[in-house]
Every structure is written in C-alpha cells, then in structure tokens.
Design an enzyme around this catalytic site. Sequence first.
Site, PDB file in Angstrom:
ATOM      1  N   GLY A   8       0.811  -1.170   0.051  1.00  0.00           N
ATOM      2  CA  GLY A   8       0.011  -0.051  -0.023  1.00  0.00           C
ATOM      3  C   GLY A   8       0.968   1.409  -0.015  1.00  0.00           C
ATOM      4  O   GLY A   8       2.111   1.286  -0.450  1.00  0.00           O
ATOM      5  N   ARG A   9       0.355   2.225   0.642  1.00  0.00           N
ATOM      6  CA  ARG A   9       1.142   3.644   0.444  1.00  0.00           C
ATOM      7  C   ARG A   9       2.464   3.347   1.135  1.00  0.00           C
ATOM      8  O   ARG A   9       3.405   3.827   0.791  1.00  0.00           O
ATOM      9  CB  ARG A   9       0.312   4.792   1.163  1.00  0.00           C
ATOM     10  CG  ARG A   9      -0.843   5.242   0.422  1.00  0.00           C
ATOM     11  CD  ARG A   9      -1.667   6.212   1.389  1.00  0.00           C
ATOM     12  NE  ARG A   9      -2.497   5.457   2.123  1.00  0.00           N
ATOM     13  CZ  ARG A   9      -3.645   5.405   2.383  1.00  0.00           C
ATOM     14  NH1 ARG A   9      -4.504   6.202   1.716  1.00  0.00           N
ATOM     15  NH2 ARG A   9      -4.271   4.823   3.326  1.00  0.00           N
ATOM     16  N   ILE A  10       2.604   2.922   2.468  1.00  0.00           N
ATOM     17  CA  ILE A  10       3.588   2.732   3.225  1.00  0.00           C
ATOM     18  C   ILE A  10       4.681   1.745   2.580  1.00  0.00           C
ATOM     19  O   ILE A  10       5.889   1.999   2.664  1.00  0.00           O
ATOM     20  CB  ILE A  10       3.335   2.539   4.905  1.00  0.00           C
ATOM     21  CG1 ILE A  10       2.353   3.691   5.224  1.00  0.00           C
ATOM     22  CG2 ILE A  10       4.694   2.483   5.359  1.00  0.00           C
ATOM     23  CD1 ILE A  10       1.962   3.502   6.728  1.00  0.00           C
ATOM     24  N   THR A  24       6.649  -2.543  11.237  1.00  0.00           N
ATOM     25  CA  THR A  24       6.073  -1.254  11.836  1.00  0.00           C
ATOM     26  C   THR A  24       4.438  -1.327  11.651  1.00  0.00           C
ATOM     27  O   THR A  24       3.970   0.006  11.703  1.00  0.00           O
ATOM     28  CB  THR A  24       6.799  -0.142  10.805  1.00  0.00           C
ATOM     29  OG1 THR A  24       6.458  -0.530   9.689  1.00  0.00           O
ATOM     30  CG2 THR A  24       8.276  -0.003  11.223  1.00  0.00           C
ATOM     31  N   SER A  25       3.888  -2.289  11.305  1.00  0.00           N
ATOM     32  CA  SER A  25       2.225  -2.288  11.285  1.00  0.00           C
ATOM     33  C   SER A  25       1.697  -2.547  12.489  1.00  0.00           C
ATOM     34  O   SER A  25       1.560  -1.771  13.289  1.00  0.00           O
ATOM     35  CB  SER A  25       2.040  -3.345  10.239  1.00  0.00           C
ATOM     36  OG  SER A  25       0.746  -3.619   9.947  1.00  0.00           O
ATOM     37  N   ARG A  26       1.296  -3.856  12.984  1.00  0.00           N
ATOM     38  CA  ARG A  26       0.762  -3.903  14.048  1.00  0.00           C
ATOM     39  C   ARG A  26       1.537  -5.225  14.702  1.00  0.00           C
ATOM     40  O   ARG A  26       1.776  -6.249  14.039  1.00  0.00           O
ATOM     41  CB  ARG A  26      -0.639  -4.391  13.822  1.00  0.00           C
ATOM     42  CG  ARG A  26      -1.573  -3.077  13.562  1.00  0.00           C
ATOM     43  CD  ARG A  26      -1.479  -2.117  14.863  1.00  0.00           C
ATOM     44  NE  ARG A  26      -2.394  -1.002  14.649  1.00  0.00           N
ATOM     45  CZ  ARG A  26      -1.923   0.132  14.207  1.00  0.00           C
ATOM     46  NH1 ARG A  26      -0.626   0.414  13.822  1.00  0.00           N
ATOM     47  NH2 ARG A  26      -2.748   1.306  13.995  1.00  0.00           N
ATOM     48  N   GLU A  30       1.268  -4.050  23.762  1.00  0.00           N
ATOM     49  CA  GLU A  30       2.227  -2.766  23.732  1.00  0.00           C
ATOM     50  C   GLU A  30       1.590  -2.099  25.279  1.00  0.00           C
ATOM     51  O   GLU A  30       0.380  -2.075  25.299  1.00  0.00           O
ATOM     52  CB  GLU A  30       1.782  -1.817  22.645  1.00  0.00           C
ATOM     53  CG  GLU A  30       2.257  -2.641  21.564  1.00  0.00           C
ATOM     54  CD  GLU A  30       2.236  -1.558  20.259  1.00  0.00           C
ATOM     55  OE1 GLU A  30       1.534  -0.464  20.465  1.00  0.00           O
ATOM     56  OE2 GLU A  30       2.768  -1.906  19.139  1.00  0.00           O
ATOM     57  N   HIS A  38       6.389   2.018  19.385  1.00  0.00           N
ATOM     58  CA  HIS A  38       5.403   2.404  18.312  1.00  0.00           C
ATOM     59  C   HIS A  38       5.437   3.822  18.055  1.00  0.00           C
ATOM     60  O   HIS A  38       4.527   4.773  18.401  1.00  0.00           O
ATOM     61  CB  HIS A  38       4.137   2.118  18.875  1.00  0.00           C
ATOM     62  CG  HIS A  38       2.804   1.802  17.998  1.00  0.00           C
ATOM     63  ND1 HIS A  38       2.019   1.063  18.124  1.00  0.00           N
ATOM     64  CD2 HIS A  38       2.760   2.520  16.643  1.00  0.00           C
ATOM     65  CE1 HIS A  38       1.055   0.980  16.837  1.00  0.00           C
ATOM     66  NE2 HIS A  38       1.699   2.168  16.136  1.00  0.00           N
TER      67      HIS A  38
HETATM   68  C1  DGY Z   1      -1.219   4.362  12.990  1.00  0.00           C
HETATM   69  O1  DGY Z   1      -1.526   5.519  12.648  1.00  0.00           O
HETATM   70  O2  DGY Z   1      -1.892   3.410  12.794  1.00  0.00           O
HETATM   71  C2  DGY Z   1       0.212   4.171  13.655  1.00  0.00           C
HETATM   72  O3  DGY Z   1       0.369   2.781  14.124  1.00  0.00           O
HETATM   73  C3  DGY Z   1       0.370   5.149  14.836  1.00  0.00           C
HETATM   74  O4  DGY Z   1       0.530   6.473  14.133  1.00  0.00           O
END
Ligand code: DGY
Length: 335
Positions: A165-167, A246-248, A277, A296
């Site tokens: 996706g975007r990221i 860096t997602s979940r 978390e 996070h």
């Molecule tokens: C989001 O926006 O989903 C990030 O995990 C926190 O900024």
Amino acid sequence: MAETKAPKMSKPRVFVTRRIPAAGLDRIEAQCEAEVWPEPLPPPRDVLLEKIAGCDGVVTLLTDRADAEFMNAAGPQLRVISNFAVGYNNIDIAEATRRTIWVGNTPDVLTDATADMAFALLIAAARRITEGQDYVRGNAWKTWEPLGHIGVDLLGRTIGIVGMGRIGYAMATRCRGGWGMQVLYCDTQPNEKAEQFLGAQRVEFDTLLAQSDFVSVHTDLNDTTIGMFDEAAFRKMKPTSVFVNTSRGPIHRHADLARALREHWIFAAGLDVTDPEPIPIDDPLVSMPNCVIAPHIASATISSRNGMAEIAADNLLAGLDRQPLRCWVNRPVEE
Ligand code: DGY
C-alpha cells in the site's frame, strides 16, 4: 420593540481520549463541548465508558477499543468516531456501520515517517547499531575488532514487502532508490505503480520469505494477517535475513520470533510494534541483542502528528455535521 434573540444552539459533546496536537485540538475545543483526557496514560476502560456517555463524537487512539460495549456506553446519539491513526483495528467497523456511526482515520500524512522508521529499523538491525550502543554504554569497547560486530550488507539485496500500500510503496522506494534493492511483494492486489516504477515483482508469500534478504511488514491487521509470521514463516526465511514490523504487533507471533532469533533461523529483527504494547520488560525479545525495539513511534514526527491531528479534527467535525468525512473508513456505498 423587544429584541428577539436567536435560540442558542448547543455545541456537540465530544470526548478526546488523549491530548493531541493543537493543530487539531484547538478547533475541536472551539467548536465542541469537548472534554480531553489529560493524563499521559489512556483512560481506564470503566472511566472511558463513563466519559463517552452522551457524547456525539469521540476522538480515539489505537489504545482505545471501540466495540459494541463502547458504542452502547456512548448511546444512540453517537455519530462519529475519529481515530487518531491510520490503522483502525481498534474499532469494530462492522458494528459502527450497522449503527450508522461514521468512522474516520488519518492516512497519508504519516506515510513517509513510517517508511523512514521501517528503514531505520532495517539498517539498525542489519548493522547491529543498538547492540553496539549497549556495548559502548556497558564499557565493553576495548579495541577495534576485525571480527567483531559483523552485520549484513544492504546494497543490491532483495527487500520483500508484505502489503504494497502507501507505506509499503514508500519503503520499497527507499530500498530501491537508495540501495538498489530488488523488490518483491505480496498483496491481495497487484500494485502497477510499484511494478512499473520500482520493477517490483508480486510473488507468493512463501517465495517472498525464501528469496528476501529483508522482509518488511506493511499490511493492516485483520483476520487473514494475524499471526502470519509464525514459526513456519520464520523457518522459511534466510538465516541472514532481517524481519521488520512497523504495522501491528499481532501480525508476528512473539514467541516464534524470539525462537527464530535465538536459534538464528533469521539474523535480526526491528520492531516498532509489539503484542501487547507496551511489551513486558521480561519478554525475551527485550533482552535479545539481535532485536531492535522502538515504542510504536513510526508516526512521531512534527508534520505527521500535526497532520494526523488536523485530519482527526476534520473527520470529527464533519461527522458531527453529518458531512462527508475527509478520510472515511466506512463510507456508505452509493445505492
Ligand atoms: C497508525 O496511525 O496506525 C500508527 O500505528 C500510529 O501512528
């Protein structure tokens, strides 16, 4: 003649579950009867449910679970939940939609910040930077070591993006443009832009695991992605590979990742997200030298957080007015 006064319109009631940047909060406070939770930690569940009772709108964070219980506690006047995050796995979207509660999120403004963090974790884990810092701080640095602190190379290697996706695209752009990496990806949909501009190749998950030197997770958390990085997945990765999430947190299984790192099925990991978390301090991952963990903070830059606050305010105020949300998660389907 007696002066006739226009009837006073009461402002909508809203609860904001934490202080967010003034870029959005000021407008919310000016236009609503707003209560803002002032503490650094989230409101305890019972307090949250009490605070939202009678609210027309709520600004939530990813730490607030907005489920049926939450919506019942708010009451039938609740019109909008504005999430201060791009991810919205903390909200029961189906339930909100059933109740015609509109849900907003904050995409785009954090894309580059998150991709930067993913790359920072990749390079920190690959080049053992935090391990080296611990070494210095622990006064263990005695000399320059020809055989010490050896990491893995980045140039010309292969990045595997899970979720283009975007990221994911922004991360792939960094890896391709800066380090000349080959880009593999898996996604439910092909990404033509990534294929055309980055030469990205869409492959099966197992192929991505087997062929990538770095695997970076950018998919959302849902029923199909929860636990997708388990023992079987880590065993398919190269022993020299680096895993980045860096997602979940629930997308990788913590115990399996710890074993993969301890037994060197993979070289290292860089995490901005954990499950739960915060990660408990006695979790084995915390003390592993080949695991870099950030709390996070991928979206924690000035422009991202201000942008998120602006969108969260826009979404909230639009939803209270029953106007289309700027970033609308459950936009009604046109008949
Ligand atoms: C989001 O926006 O989903 C990030 O995990 C926190 O900024």
